[in-house]
Design a protein around this motif. Structure first.
Motif, short mmCIF file in Angstrom:
data_model
loop_
_atom_site.label_atom_id
_atom_site.label_comp_id
_atom_site.label_asym_id
_atom_site.label_seq_id
_atom_site.Cartn_x
_atom_site.Cartn_y
_atom_site.Cartn_z
N SER A 188 0.83 -1.21 0.00
CA SER A 188 0.00 0.00 0.00
C SER A 188 0.86 1.26 0.00
CB SER A 188 -0.92 0.02 1.22
OG SER A 188 -1.86 -1.01 1.16
N LEU A 189 1.89 1.26 0.83
CA LEU A 189 2.71 2.46 0.98
C LEU A 189 3.44 2.85 -0.30
CD1 LEU A 189 4.17 2.06 4.59
CD2 LEU A 189 2.45 3.70 3.79
N PHE A 190 3.73 1.88 -1.15
CA PHE A 190 4.37 2.21 -2.42
C PHE A 190 3.56 3.28 -3.16
CE2 PHE A 190 6.35 -2.27 -2.62
CZ PHE A 190 7.54 -1.81 -2.09
N THR A 191 2.27 3.06 -3.28
CA THR A 191 1.42 4.02 -4.00
C THR A 191 1.11 5.24 -3.16
OG1 THR A 191 0.43 2.19 -5.25
CG2 THR A 191 -0.72 4.29 -5.28
N PHE A 192 0.90 5.06 -1.84
CA PHE A 192 0.63 6.20 -0.97
C PHE A 192 1.74 7.24 -1.09
CE2 PHE A 192 -2.00 3.67 2.41
CZ PHE A 192 -2.84 3.26 1.41
N PHE A 193 2.98 6.78 -1.07
CA PHE A 193 4.13 7.69 -1.19
C PHE A 193 4.22 8.27 -2.60
CE2 PHE A 193 7.30 6.64 2.43
CZ PHE A 193 6.27 6.45 3.33
N GLU A 194 3.95 7.41 -3.58
CA GLU A 194 4.11 7.81 -4.99
C GLU A 194 3.23 9.01 -5.34
OE1 GLU A 194 5.46 7.53 -9.06
OE2 GLU A 194 6.25 6.88 -7.12
N ILE A 195 2.07 9.13 -4.73
CA ILE A 195 1.18 10.26 -5.02
C ILE A 195 1.90 11.58 -4.81
CG2 ILE A 195 -0.93 11.46 -4.27
CD1 ILE A 195 -2.03 8.67 -3.51
N SER A 196 2.52 11.75 -3.65
CA SER A 196 3.22 13.00 -3.35
C SER A 196 4.57 13.09 -4.06
CB SER A 196 3.41 13.15 -1.84
OG SER A 196 2.16 13.20 -1.19
N VAL A 197 5.25 11.95 -4.16
CA VAL A 197 6.54 11.95 -4.86
C VAL A 197 6.37 12.45 -6.29
CG1 VAL A 197 8.36 10.48 -5.82
CG2 VAL A 197 7.63 10.15 -3.46
N ARG A 198 5.37 11.94 -6.98
CA ARG A 198 5.18 12.34 -8.37
C ARG A 198 4.75 13.80 -8.48
NH1 ARG A 198 2.34 8.35 -12.50
NH2 ARG A 198 4.26 7.27 -11.96
N THR A 199 3.94 14.27 -7.54
CA THR A 199 3.54 15.68 -7.57
C THR A 199 4.73 16.59 -7.38
OG1 THR A 199 1.31 15.17 -6.74
CG2 THR A 199 2.09 17.43 -6.49
N PHE A 200 5.59 16.28 -6.40
CA PHE A 200 6.79 17.09 -6.18
C PHE A 200 7.75 16.96 -7.37
CE2 PHE A 200 5.99 16.47 -1.41
CZ PHE A 200 5.36 17.70 -1.30
N GLU A 201 7.82 15.76 -7.94
CA GLU A 201 8.74 15.51 -9.05
C GLU A 201 8.32 16.26 -10.31
OE1 GLU A 201 10.23 11.72 -11.82
OE2 GLU A 201 8.63 11.47 -10.34
N GLU A 202 7.05 16.17 -10.67
CA GLU A 202 6.60 16.72 -11.94
C GLU A 202 6.01 18.12 -11.82
OE1 GLU A 202 4.03 13.83 -13.73
OE2 GLU A 202 5.55 12.26 -13.69
N LYS A 203 5.10 18.32 -10.88
CA LYS A 203 4.46 19.62 -10.75
C LYS A 203 5.42 20.66 -10.20
CE LYS A 203 1.10 22.56 -10.84
NZ LYS A 203 0.59 23.05 -12.15
N CYS A 204 6.20 20.27 -9.19
CA CYS A 204 7.15 21.21 -8.57
C CYS A 204 8.54 21.12 -9.20
CB CYS A 204 7.24 20.94 -7.07
SG CYS A 204 5.65 21.11 -6.21
#
Length: 456
Positions: free
Chosen positions: A319-335
């Motif tokens: 579960s945590l793989f995807t839970f973390f990925e949500i914010s990781v991808r936002t910081f990675e791509e959006k920010c």
């Protein structure tokens, strides 16, 4: 492990890999740790029936909608909405805030699971007083934080390589193993434990006199948390899905696997608790306190304890793989931070929250946060407040906004094109539209009215 934030999202290596990661995101503590004691408190069989109905009427269409939004834009949770309407990026930010807050307590409880799994493997000794052991461990200052940070570090390290690389390969092993362990535990519970059939009857046979709005709201909230809808999970995973995938059949498989895991967990815990003559209403401590007591009294207890807590640990990690990925991808791509910096920032925010929540069971237990409802002001500790705010406010709000977005902003016509691959996988029916416009929003209103005390 590139730090470049401008790379196009990699697609899943196989449909099976995606289904396992998506099911892994949905199947977690909500299914194995939370569902059984809520099912018991909610009347057993009647709660189970309501839960399955809500899965069909709410979870399945929400998974379809969120996945379609993600695949259409192939980007982070915020940009997925902005690519369709610039004004709607706030929905993605709400999802990110919600997920970060959930991770702040989810990782702490996951650390407890790792500790118990380790203890069972080492010697299975929790002392004569299981409650004293649990309270002593969770209220101590350092040890729970250490276990939480071990879990945090493991998940963060694997995500450095992207969710479609090592994580996908690991989850393809973890998920089948989880179901194997749960099936073993279920067979053990029903065949080895005396008195288990009474628990099974309570679990499966509905008592309709126990139905009320609170039971319905609890079941609906459990579906939100368990399946993972309303907080960006499937918009994030959907960004990597090839156009050839049938989103509708994928959503059915994910919903079925999530429900199967929850039902299996109930088969293990409720009959076992009845057989052991213990109180299933222990709530959040059920898995750690009650199950260790049962395993300690019954034949083959240590072996089944190892299987059970390994199953829970696998569910937590997947579960945590995807839970973390949500914010990781936002910081990675959006920010535009890049993968490495985004992963480190996400881990730092969650880790800081983990420390505060863990200390809230010990040295900071006296710190209380106000919660306002129609009856006045209640005060909760860090864990309870975060659980209530995310589960009963942000998750239903997220679902309500997604329904509004699909129906009124994106529009059913464009949504249908993405969901069905331009008609290759069926059509959007009137029934689908009613679920989006009426059923899911009404369910969410009931949850919010219930948590603030307007209906009981």
């Amino acid at each position: 492990m590139s730090n470049d934030s401008n790379q196009a999202p990699r697609q899943w290596n196989s449909r099976f890999g995606y289904i396992m990661v998506a099911a892994g995101a949905a199947i977690g503590l909500g299914n194995i740790w939370k569902f059984p004691y809520l099912a018991y408190q909610g009347g057993g069989g009647i709660f189970l029936i309501i839960y399955i109905i809500i899965i069909a009427l709410m979870a399945h269409p929400m998974v379809e909608m969120e996945t379609a939004i993600g695949r259409h834009s192939a980007s982070d949770t915020v940009t997925c909405f902005e690519n369709i309407s610039k004004k709607w990026g706030f929905v993605g930010w709400i999802a990110n805030v919600c997920t970060l807050m959930i991770n702040m307590y989810y990782v702490v409880v996951g650390g407890w699971v790792l500790k118990y799994a380790f203890q069972y493997i080492v010697n299975g000794d929790f002392g004569s007083d299981k409650e004293a052991y649990f309270t002593g461990f969770t209220s101590s200052t350092a040890e729970p934080i250490v276990w939480a940070l071990i879990l945090l570090s493991l998940v963060s390290f694997l995500l450095l390589f992207g969710i479609t690389n090592i994580v996908e390969r690991v989850t393809k092993v973890l998920m089948p193993a989880l179901f194997i362990f749960l099936i073993i535990c279920g067979i053990w519970a029903l065949t080895v434990t005396d008195g288990a059939m009474e628990g099974l009857k309570y679990y499966l046979l509905p008592d309709f006199s126990k139905f009320n709005f609170s039971v319905f709201a609890q079941a609906a909230t459990q579906v939100l948390f368990s399946v993972g809808i309303g907080w960006g999970i499937f918009t994030t995973l959907g960004a990597n899905i090839p156009k050839s995938n049938n989103l509708r059949s994928d959503a059915v498989l994910v919903s079925i696997m999530d429900t199967a895991a929850a039902v299996l967990a109930g088969f293990v815990i409720i009959p076992s608790a009845f057989a052991g003559g213990v109180d299933v209403q222990k709530g959040p401590s059920l898995v750690f306190l009650v199950m260790t007591d049962i395993f300690g009294k019954l034949p083959g207890g240590r072996i089944i304890g190892i299987c059970f807590f390994l199953a829970v640990a696998f569910a937590v990690i997947s579960s945590l793989f995807t839970f973390f990925e949500i914010s990781v991808r936002t910081f990675e791509e959006k920010c535009r931070l890049g993968r490495i910096k985004a992963t480190i920032l996400t881990s730092a925010i969650i880790g800081a929250g983990n420390i505060i929540v863990s200390l809230g069971f010990g040295v900071l237990s006296g710190v209380q946060i106000p919660w306002f409802d129609i009856t006045g002001v209640n005060y909760y500790g860090f864990y309870d407040w975060l659980d209530c705010f995310t589960g009963y406010v942000l998750l239903p709000l997220g679902c309500w906004l997604v329904c509004l977005f699909v129906a009124k902003v994106w529009g059913f016509k464009e949504y249908e094109k993405e969901l069905t691959n331009n008609g290759q996988n069926g059509r959007l029916t009137t029934y689908d539209k009613v679920l989006t416009l009426v059923v899911v929003p009404v369910f969410m209103v009931i949850v919010i009215l219930n948590v603030f005390g307007f209906i009981k």
